[in-house]
Design an enzyme around this catalytic site. Sequence first.
Site, PDB file in Angstrom:
ATOM      1  N   ASP A  11       1.103  -1.303   0.051  1.00  0.00           N
ATOM      2  CA  ASP A  11      -0.093   0.296   0.307  1.00  0.00           C
ATOM      3  C   ASP A  11       0.763   1.167  -0.326  1.00  0.00           C
ATOM      4  OD1 ASP A  11      -1.629   2.632   0.854  1.00  0.00           O
ATOM      5  OD2 ASP A  11      -2.819   1.382   2.484  1.00  0.00           O
ATOM      6  N   ILE A  12       0.254   1.955  -1.255  1.00  0.00           N
ATOM      7  CA  ILE A  12       1.759   2.816  -1.232  1.00  0.00           C
ATOM      8  C   ILE A  12       1.668   4.024  -0.240  1.00  0.00           C
ATOM      9  CG2 ILE A  12       0.324   4.739  -2.691  1.00  0.00           C
ATOM     10  CD1 ILE A  12       2.585   4.635  -4.329  1.00  0.00           C
ATOM     11  N   ASN A  25      -6.160  12.914 -10.833  1.00  0.00           N
ATOM     12  CA  ASN A  25      -7.388  13.415 -11.514  1.00  0.00           C
ATOM     13  C   ASN A  25      -6.946  14.748 -11.258  1.00  0.00           C
ATOM     14  OD1 ASN A  25      -9.150  15.339  -9.904  1.00  0.00           O
ATOM     15  ND2 ASN A  25     -10.362  12.981  -9.428  1.00  0.00           N
ATOM     16  N   GLY A  33     -10.088   4.739  -6.033  1.00  0.00           N
ATOM     17  CA  GLY A  33      -8.217   4.418  -6.009  1.00  0.00           C
ATOM     18  C   GLY A  33      -7.319   4.807  -5.098  1.00  0.00           C
ATOM     19  N   VAL A  34      -6.224   5.322  -5.704  1.00  0.00           N
ATOM     20  CA  VAL A  34      -4.893   5.007  -5.005  1.00  0.00           C
ATOM     21  C   VAL A  34      -5.012   7.143  -4.465  1.00  0.00           C
ATOM     22  CG1 VAL A  34      -2.977   6.064  -6.833  1.00  0.00           C
ATOM     23  CG2 VAL A  34      -2.461   5.065  -4.484  1.00  0.00           C
ATOM     24  N   ASP A  35      -5.916   7.514  -5.323  1.00  0.00           N
ATOM     25  CA  ASP A  35      -5.892   9.151  -4.838  1.00  0.00           C
ATOM     26  C   ASP A  35      -6.841   8.865  -3.630  1.00  0.00           C
ATOM     27  OD1 ASP A  35      -5.936  11.245  -5.385  1.00  0.00           O
ATOM     28  OD2 ASP A  35      -7.222  12.104  -7.139  1.00  0.00           O
ATOM     29  N   SER A 118      -2.223   5.410 -14.309  1.00  0.00           N
ATOM     30  CA  SER A 118      -3.443   4.710 -15.171  1.00  0.00           C
ATOM     31  C   SER A 118      -4.163   3.999 -15.339  1.00  0.00           C
ATOM     32  CB  SER A 118      -2.782   5.384 -16.820  1.00  0.00           C
ATOM     33  OG  SER A 118      -2.859   6.565 -16.791  1.00  0.00           O
ATOM     34  N   GLY A 120      -5.474   1.647 -13.565  1.00  0.00           N
ATOM     35  CA  GLY A 120      -6.631   0.861 -12.280  1.00  0.00           C
ATOM     36  C   GLY A 120      -7.576   2.242 -13.700  1.00  0.00           C
ATOM     37  N   TYR A 122      -8.220   4.651 -15.121  1.00  0.00           N
ATOM     38  CA  TYR A 122      -8.222   5.278 -16.668  1.00  0.00           C
ATOM     39  C   TYR A 122      -7.548   3.751 -17.322  1.00  0.00           C
ATOM     40  CZ  TYR A 122      -8.129   9.769 -15.146  1.00  0.00           C
ATOM     41  OH  TYR A 122      -8.553  11.272 -13.884  1.00  0.00           O
TER      42      TYR A 122
HETATM   43  P1  ADP Z   1      -6.073   5.768 -12.019  1.00  0.00           P
HETATM   44  O1  ADP Z   1      -7.027   6.414 -12.246  1.00  0.00           O
HETATM   45  O2  ADP Z   1      -4.440   6.751 -12.985  1.00  0.00           O
HETATM   46  O3  ADP Z   1      -5.821   4.648 -13.239  1.00  0.00           O
HETATM   47  P2  ADP Z   1      -5.820   4.444  -9.950  1.00  0.00           P
HETATM   48  O4  ADP Z   1      -5.822   4.612  -9.131  1.00  0.00           O
HETATM   49  O5  ADP Z   1      -7.615   3.646 -10.524  1.00  0.00           O
HETATM   50  O6  ADP Z   1      -5.598   5.472 -11.099  1.00  0.00           O
HETATM   51  O7  ADP Z   1      -5.260   3.006 -10.018  1.00  0.00           O
HETATM   52  C1  ADP Z   1      -3.843   3.165 -10.154  1.00  0.00           C
HETATM   53  C2  ADP Z   1      -3.189   2.008  -9.464  1.00  0.00           C
HETATM   54  O8  ADP Z   1      -2.916   2.664  -8.544  1.00  0.00           O
HETATM   55  C3  ADP Z   1      -3.681   0.893 -10.246  1.00  0.00           C
HETATM   56  O9  ADP Z   1      -2.869  -0.282 -10.442  1.00  0.00           O
HETATM   57  C4  ADP Z   1      -4.400   0.143  -8.807  1.00  0.00           C
HETATM   58  O10 ADP Z   1      -4.300  -1.402  -8.853  1.00  0.00           O
HETATM   59  C5  ADP Z   1      -3.562   1.304  -8.109  1.00  0.00           C
HETATM   60  N1  ADP Z   1      -4.168   0.802  -6.103  1.00  0.00           N
HETATM   61  C6  ADP Z   1      -4.777   1.737  -5.976  1.00  0.00           C
HETATM   62  N2  ADP Z   1      -4.467   1.875  -4.419  1.00  0.00           N
HETATM   63  C7  ADP Z   1      -3.833   2.292  -4.004  1.00  0.00           C
HETATM   64  C8  ADP Z   1      -2.450   1.840  -2.864  1.00  0.00           C
HETATM   65  N3  ADP Z   1      -3.321   1.890  -1.572  1.00  0.00           N
HETATM   66  N4  ADP Z   1      -1.372   1.647  -2.692  1.00  0.00           N
HETATM   67  C9  ADP Z   1      -0.770   1.301  -3.538  1.00  0.00           C
HETATM   68  N5  ADP Z   1      -1.255   1.114  -5.397  1.00  0.00           N
HETATM   69  C10 ADP Z   1      -2.621   0.973  -5.186  1.00  0.00           C
END
Ligand code: ADP
Length: 173
Positions: A11-12, A25, A33-35, A118, A120, A122
Amino acid sequence: MSAKLTVIKDDITQLEVDAIVNAANSSLQGGGGVDGAIHRAAGPDLKAYCAKLGGCPTGEAKISPGFDLPATNIIHTVGPVWHGGEDNEAEQLANCYRNSLALAARHHLKTIAFPGISCGVYGYPIEQACQIAVNTVSEETARYDDIRKVIFCAFDDQLQEALLEALSGMQYH
Ligand code: ADP
């Protein structure tokens, strides 16, 4: 000497690095997602700070403090939405990595962790996205002495494997 590139599954938001990169975004006001995970872990001060940054166009990057995160800073970049590959997506994705590293170097940051920008919602095809990530980071870090370590942080097995594959391909060139 060029930076060390590594792949982990984690988990980042838990990483103690000089900067984690957010796949944001263009509003920089949080999302899914990660955001969403980064905004939740950093706390509400992040949203207030980002409101003053004036958004971020696709491919560019902006920096904020990490607030409640173990990471000191957050570099927010906006990946391209996949539209089939004919819409400059590859260049825009490479620009995310280039501009994030340039910003990190300008702030003398040494350790940086990237999510799969991108990869996830995107919808960028995973193998192609990982190839661009690895190639661009490897080229760009050679230009910056300060950057010592770049971590590609996957959140699932599929991304981790694609990153490892892209990285192992590099080493035999
Ligand atoms: P995007 O809109 O750029 O596609 P997302 O957040 O939907 O962004 O996904 C980008 C990547 O981040 C995906 O590979 C997703 O599995 C990953 N991700 C989601 N949550 C976390 C987290 N807590 N730590 C690391 N990576 C994550």
